[in-house]
Design a protein around this motif. Structure first.
Motif, mmCIF file in Angstrom:
data_model
loop_
_atom_site.group_PDB
_atom_site.id
_atom_site.type_symbol
_atom_site.label_atom_id
_atom_site.label_comp_id
_atom_site.label_asym_id
_atom_site.label_seq_id
_atom_site.Cartn_x
_atom_site.Cartn_y
_atom_site.Cartn_z
ATOM 1 N N ASP A 156 45.582 39.333 51.631
ATOM 2 C CA ASP A 156 44.156 39.670 51.756
ATOM 3 C C ASP A 156 43.935 41.154 52.040
ATOM 4 O O ASP A 156 42.968 41.741 51.567
ATOM 5 N N VAL A 157 44.812 41.753 52.841
ATOM 6 C CA VAL A 157 44.550 43.120 53.322
ATOM 7 C C VAL A 157 45.347 44.206 52.594
ATOM 8 O O VAL A 157 45.075 45.387 52.756
ATOM 9 N N VAL A 158 46.341 43.797 51.770
ATOM 10 C CA VAL A 158 47.196 44.769 51.071
ATOM 11 C C VAL A 158 46.771 44.886 49.606
ATOM 12 O O VAL A 158 46.802 43.905 48.864
ATOM 13 N N LEU A 159 46.400 46.083 49.218
ATOM 14 C CA LEU A 159 45.881 46.327 47.871
ATOM 15 C C LEU A 159 46.852 45.896 46.774
ATOM 16 O O LEU A 159 46.471 45.192 45.828
ATOM 17 N N LEU A 160 48.118 46.312 46.860
ATOM 18 C CA LEU A 160 49.077 46.040 45.785
ATOM 19 C C LEU A 160 49.339 44.553 45.584
ATOM 20 O O LEU A 160 49.730 44.131 44.493
ATOM 21 N N ASN A 161 49.116 43.746 46.629
ATOM 22 C CA ASN A 161 49.383 42.302 46.534
ATOM 23 C C ASN A 161 48.272 41.529 45.821
ATOM 24 O O ASN A 161 48.460 40.378 45.465
ATOM 25 N N GLN A 162 47.117 42.170 45.636
ATOM 26 C CA GLN A 162 45.945 41.432 45.165
ATOM 27 C C GLN A 162 45.844 41.386 43.649
ATOM 28 O O GLN A 162 46.080 42.397 42.984
ATOM 29 N N PRO A 163 45.458 40.221 43.102
ATOM 30 C CA PRO A 163 45.113 40.186 41.673
ATOM 31 C C PRO A 163 43.838 41.018 41.484
ATOM 32 O O PRO A 163 42.949 40.985 42.334
ATOM 33 N N HIS A 164 43.768 41.773 40.396
ATOM 34 C CA HIS A 164 42.573 42.586 40.152
ATOM 35 C C HIS A 164 41.349 41.679 40.075
ATOM 36 O O HIS A 164 41.419 40.568 39.555
ATOM 37 N N VAL A 165 40.214 42.148 40.619
ATOM 38 C CA VAL A 165 39.004 41.311 40.670
ATOM 39 C C VAL A 165 38.559 40.872 39.279
ATOM 40 O O VAL A 165 37.996 39.796 39.120
ATOM 41 N N ASN A 166 38.830 41.694 38.262
ATOM 42 C CA ASN A 166 38.502 41.302 36.894
ATOM 43 C C ASN A 166 39.680 40.502 36.322
ATOM 44 O O ASN A 166 40.459 40.999 35.512
ATOM 45 N N GLN A 167 39.792 39.247 36.774
ATOM 46 C CA GLN A 167 40.977 38.451 36.437
ATOM 47 C C GLN A 167 41.047 38.119 34.945
ATOM 48 O O GLN A 167 42.129 37.991 34.384
ATOM 49 N N ASP A 168 39.891 37.972 34.305
ATOM 50 C CA ASP A 168 39.900 37.661 32.866
ATOM 51 C C ASP A 168 40.474 38.829 32.064
ATOM 52 O O ASP A 168 41.311 38.643 31.189
ATOM 53 N N LYS A 169 40.022 40.025 32.399
ATOM 54 C CA LYS A 169 40.484 41.215 31.677
ATOM 55 C C LYS A 169 41.972 41.464 31.890
ATOM 56 O O LYS A 169 42.686 41.863 30.969
ATOM 57 N N TYR A 170 42.448 41.222 33.121
ATOM 58 C CA TYR A 170 43.831 41.561 33.466
ATOM 59 C C TYR A 170 44.741 40.345 33.613
ATOM 60 O O TYR A 170 45.846 40.460 34.115
ATOM 61 N N ASP A 171 44.231 39.190 33.189
ATOM 62 C CA ASP A 171 45.080 37.996 33.120
ATOM 63 C C ASP A 171 45.707 37.640 34.466
ATOM 64 O O ASP A 171 46.854 37.187 34.536
#
Length: 202
Positions: A156-171
């Motif tokens: 939740d708090v670590v940027l690199l661990n997160q799926p990009h918010v635009n999940q459709d665009k970035y799969d």
């Protein structure tokens, strides 16, 4: 056979030596029992020298990207670095930096770029809370529950661990996967250095 505990310090040292992604470093250390030299060899076999040499080069060029949400109440500045001015001016690199800024704007919970930035004290404090929350569960499974919650918190708090918010665009790819992909394409060490998120009233 017990799995060796891999410290954030070991992961950072291996990343500094190879430039490989955090998960690649963690997995290599786990497979080599925490032996840094053996892990370097393993990564050379897996990723090839070219990918690792990229990580040796210091990222001293780059860009600062900004994103202001349409309501004017949330803004982000993010510094993304690379090795050469040529890549810094590249459209893909600039677009990546903007996409990261947009993701941070949509993610108020994000506080750190990587797990390396979280102090052991902060992790221990969170773990104590999660252990207390699991106090009503059978004793033998409490540590596992607390560890699971700690991992979820870090995601939740670590940027690199997160799926990009635009999940459709970035799969569904994580920020770290997108960074590693761009690094491979550009042939340079791409580093998300730091960010600042501003929200009115926060």
């Amino acid at each position: 056979m017990t799995t060796p505990t891999i410290s954030a310090k070991q992961v950072k040292e291996l990343r500094d030596r190879t430039g490989a992604g955090m998960m690649d470093c963690k997995n290599a250390l786990a497979e080599t029992g925490g032996d840094i030299d053996a892990a370097v060899e393993l990564l050379r076999v897996r990723l090839g020298d070219k990918a690792l040499k990229v990580g040796d080069r210091e990222a001293t060029e780059g860009t600062v990207a900004s994103y202001i949400h349409s309501n004017g109440k949330v803004g982000v500045l993010v510094e993304v670095d690379c090795n050469t001015d040529f890549v810094a001016r590249n459209d893909d690199f600039q677009a990546f930096a903007r996409e990261i800024a947009m993701h941070i704007a949509a993610s108020p919970q994000v506080k750190y770029v990587s797990e390396d930035e979280i102090s052991q004290e902060a992790k221990d404090a969170e773990l104590r809370v999660f252990e207390q929350q699991a106090a009503d569960k059978p004793e033998h499974i409490r540590p596992k529950i607390a560890e699971g919650k700690l991992k979820a918190w870090m995601n939740d708090v670590v940027l690199l661990n997160q799926p990009h918010v635009n999940q459709d665009k970035y799969d569904g790819k994580t920020i770290e996967e997108l960074r590693a992909n761009l690094s491979g394409t550009a042939g340079e060490n791409i580093v998300i250095r730091r960010f600042a998120r501003f929200a009115v009233g926060a």
